[in-house]
Design an enzyme around this catalytic site. Sequence first.
Site, PDB file in Angstrom:
ATOM      1  N   GLU A 188      14.681 -15.512  -0.412  1.00  0.00           N
ATOM      2  CA  GLU A 188      15.076 -16.567   0.527  1.00  0.00           C
ATOM      3  C   GLU A 188      14.040 -17.692   0.592  1.00  0.00           C
ATOM      4  OE1 GLU A 188      15.714 -14.845   4.331  1.00  0.00           O
ATOM      5  OE2 GLU A 188      17.108 -13.297   3.590  1.00  0.00           O
ATOM      6  N   ASP A 204       0.831  -1.195   0.000  1.00  0.00           N
ATOM      7  CA  ASP A 204       0.000   0.000   0.000  1.00  0.00           C
ATOM      8  C   ASP A 204       0.871   1.254   0.000  1.00  0.00           C
ATOM      9  OD1 ASP A 204      -2.727   1.189   0.396  1.00  0.00           O
ATOM     10  OD2 ASP A 204      -1.800   1.932   2.243  1.00  0.00           O
TER      11      ASP A 204
END
Length: 535
Positions: free
Chosen positions: A272, A205
């Site tokens: 990751e 956002d």
Amino acid sequence: MSTPTDPWWKEAVFYQVYIRSFADSDGDGLGDLPGLTSRLPYLRDLGVDAVWITPFYPSPQHDAGYDVSDYVDVDPRFGSLADADTLLATAHDLGLKVVVDLVPNHTSSEHAWFQAALAAPPGSPERARYLFRTGKGRGGATPPNNWQSVFGGPAWTRLTDGEWYLHLFDTTQPDLDWRNPEVPAMFEDVLRFWLDRGVDGFRVDVAHGLFKVKTLRDQRDLDKPPPADEQRAKQQHEAAGSLVPQHLGDEPMWDQPEVHDVYRSWHRILAEYDGDRMGVAEAWTQTPESMARYVRPDELQQAFNFTWLQAPWSASAFAEVITSSLAAVAPVGAVPTWVLSNHDVIRHPTRYGGGQVGVARGRAATLAMLALPGSSYLYQGEELGLEEVDVPPEFRQDPAWFRTGKPGRDGCRVPLPWRGSRAPYGFGPAGTTPWLPQPDDWAPLTVAAQKKDPGSTLEFYRTALRARRRLVGLAEPVELVTDRVTVLEFRRGPLTVVCNCGPRPVRLPAGEVVVASGPLDDRGLLPPDTAVWLT
């Protein structure tokens, strides 16, 4: 274009769930996570690839959850962490990805950090997490600068001790200071918390707003009329109904260069985890080129392309958006996104004229959009042909309404109709009073009613999404046909797309009809406000 080794999001169709308005499992008038979980088979059958869910975190709900008081829990009104885990597991079992909203520009004023800041004196470490400043003028009685809130009025509120704090949105949404190392560290923990639980990505956002100019200087030339091209863009932006400022020339509060370091660090965190986790930026920037900076190879994976949403019903406008969007992302090796509606703008059938004409144009624009390379984002209810609702003033809840007196965004957020002839139309158990009132004439638009009608907007979306799934991954680039004034026509290898934005039927090129947004002329002509795919 897509290959079998490409990430899942590259040409996915995302479906935005406005959690308050999707499905209510317990009858309290608010949609919730268990309600959404129960409707996931509907989304699978619709033919989308991923679900984006608006904030469901603990919040006082002054801005419908975009005022977060705890980023690593679930608001009891929407369920529990166990419900979130169930939703993720169910979605994955159905082959759906799940993207959650992240709100990093500001917290709720009820967040523990801001409460600590209010209790601490000026100059304290607690206040350093936010943007507290002394005012100007005699006794510091005027705001530190001339910035205005997106929701109307000054972007500063003064405390009783004399200091002011910045809130680019509501007074209950204080902006964080991203130059304070505690802030990025906290959000990295938030990312890992939800990634560990299995979310597939984040919608960020106000992604362009995290950093402000360090001096917090005044915004210049607020009263100076913008150049003609900026004025035209501003008018298009306002016509879309968005509350986010754009194309104002000098914008010291938006799109500062330091923000890209944040997304480089987030890129490393996402990498990751297995499964091609992703982030999509809500970045209202001034040009397609500045939007493309958010999707450089070491930053976020996608950014919303709002130029398609802002374009009027015009073949030339659509062609310009396609050309500029593809050109902007090409240098950074990214794919564009396409969107027509979301929870912050007027629904596109209403923008396109409303009634049967607006719905027909909405279907045609959707069909053209779904043929373009990259991802498409759908907003809940558009597959039902829902239009903007004129919510009576006494029921409005958007903070923009209270600060400006303008209708705001409630009209695109009215809860969905699932079945039945009267409210709540299956949104919740019988007797539920939805948090926003539903129109009395929605019975023909319910999911149940449209499933029985092969000509319904719902069945059109299902047909179009099935066709897209067969054709997705076309290796050929977009080739625009430029000699048609009122018709958008482009080709992608064997696929030809024609969208008639003019007032008269037009002759179709040779080919077999794959899918059409509405009935074709008996003479084989393409009627106005209609689009078709041909092979």
